[in-house]
Scaffold this motif. Sequence first.
Motif, mmCIF file in Angstrom:
data_model
loop_
_atom_site.group_PDB
_atom_site.id
_atom_site.type_symbol
_atom_site.label_atom_id
_atom_site.label_comp_id
_atom_site.label_asym_id
_atom_site.label_seq_id
_atom_site.Cartn_x
_atom_site.Cartn_y
_atom_site.Cartn_z
ATOM 1 N N ARG A 180 -4.412 -9.447 -2.054
ATOM 2 C CA ARG A 180 -4.225 -8.041 -1.067
ATOM 3 C C ARG A 180 -4.265 -8.099 0.461
ATOM 4 O O ARG A 180 -2.903 -7.307 0.918
ATOM 5 N N SER A 194 -7.384 -11.811 -6.881
ATOM 6 C CA SER A 194 -7.050 -10.108 -6.679
ATOM 7 C C SER A 194 -7.556 -10.399 -5.130
ATOM 8 O O SER A 194 -6.896 -9.422 -3.883
ATOM 9 N N VAL A 231 -3.140 -2.731 -5.932
ATOM 10 C CA VAL A 231 -3.680 -2.812 -6.797
ATOM 11 C C VAL A 231 -2.146 -4.001 -7.983
ATOM 12 O O VAL A 231 -2.490 -4.551 -8.951
ATOM 13 N N HIS A 290 -0.534 1.937 -4.650
ATOM 14 C CA HIS A 290 -0.701 1.436 -5.745
ATOM 15 C C HIS A 290 0.425 -0.202 -5.617
ATOM 16 O O HIS A 290 -0.342 -0.786 -6.829
ATOM 17 N N ARG A 318 -2.395 -8.723 -9.270
ATOM 18 C CA ARG A 318 -2.381 -9.312 -10.724
ATOM 19 C C ARG A 318 -1.930 -10.638 -11.558
ATOM 20 O O ARG A 318 -0.998 -10.355 -10.060
#
Length: 382
Positions: free
Chosen positions: A250, A246, A368, A365, A372
């Motif tokens: 990002r 993660s 996040v 959004h 994953r």
Amino acid sequence: MSEAPERPAARRPLIAPRRGPADPVKALLHRHRELCERAVDPLEIAAGLEAHGVTDRTAARFRHRDVFSLAEELYARVPHVPRGAEPAEPAEACAGRPGARPRGTPSLGRVGYAVLTLTPGVMCALAVAGWQTAQGAARTVVAAAGIAAVAAALLLCLRRGPLSVPGRRTGAVTRLCTLWLLAYAAYGHPLPDELIGGGPAGPWPPAPQPLVGLAFAVAPAAWCARLFAVRARRRLAASRGLDDFSSAARPLLFSATALYLLCLAGLLAVARLAFPYEHLGSAVALGTLLFLARLLAVHGAAGAARAGLAAACGLELTVPALLLAARLPGCGFLAGPVESAVATWGAAALPQLACGAAALALLVHAAVALSRASAHTVAPSG
């Protein structure tokens, strides 16, 4: 003879025996057997477990340090027999090689695929140029033919390559919202001024010039989406924990978005030289919104993409709705905020704010959802 003394009954143990299987992984394997059997590599099992709520802390209860090591054991326990052919190559090996194609990329070659992604822009430029030179009824015919050609080219690009949504087609709500946003970009900017002035008194000429830059931006959008998918799969293969992946995913998302934003602004500026128009900022905001919505849909978050597009449409529709409602008796106060915004920033700033706010919400959004592991599993192309 005296009877033998009775033996005292055996005492029950104070601690009850531990119930349940001695091997804790066995129950998990039984619960997710279908996922483990159809997985082509341990990474797909790890992503599936994460989608079912299994975290690194949960993996510790199964005597594993993280979800990835737990997925490796599950993958090793399930037999994988090839069905009449060699098994599929693991996705992380394909993504790790330079020049390898991610899932859904057509085997057209680099030149053929570049031509495919540039086709919408070329068609749109020809259509706008023909519309500007045509007169009378011929202009309507050229516009209709141009819209059909651009739509066909765009549909072909979105159904093949990194911008294709695996296993399903774009929903009706998404298509309608996208059409409204593009139509407003080409025709809706003068609408608030017309309504504030008491009109509209009649139709006003459209300004489809911004659509040329947006159509050419399909090429960098496909390239940035492919770059993000390949780099994310490489990081997933190298990660040894969900938190590790993660934190690495990002920056990849932000870099891909920033790179597309620079390409989009450059293409819109170049197209502006050939087809002069105003409202460059609103076109940049709209292009960024469409890119993020498509990126989310490609990676399994079509609902969030649909909500972002619908929110932008709702904000753009609120402006004329308030201005029209203000004409009712006693409702004149409804037009106050819109009139103040138009007087301060201009009518073109309203769609820019709507698309920009929706794009920012989708980016938050995506930070996040796309960080994953389950967002990067290999899915069949539809």
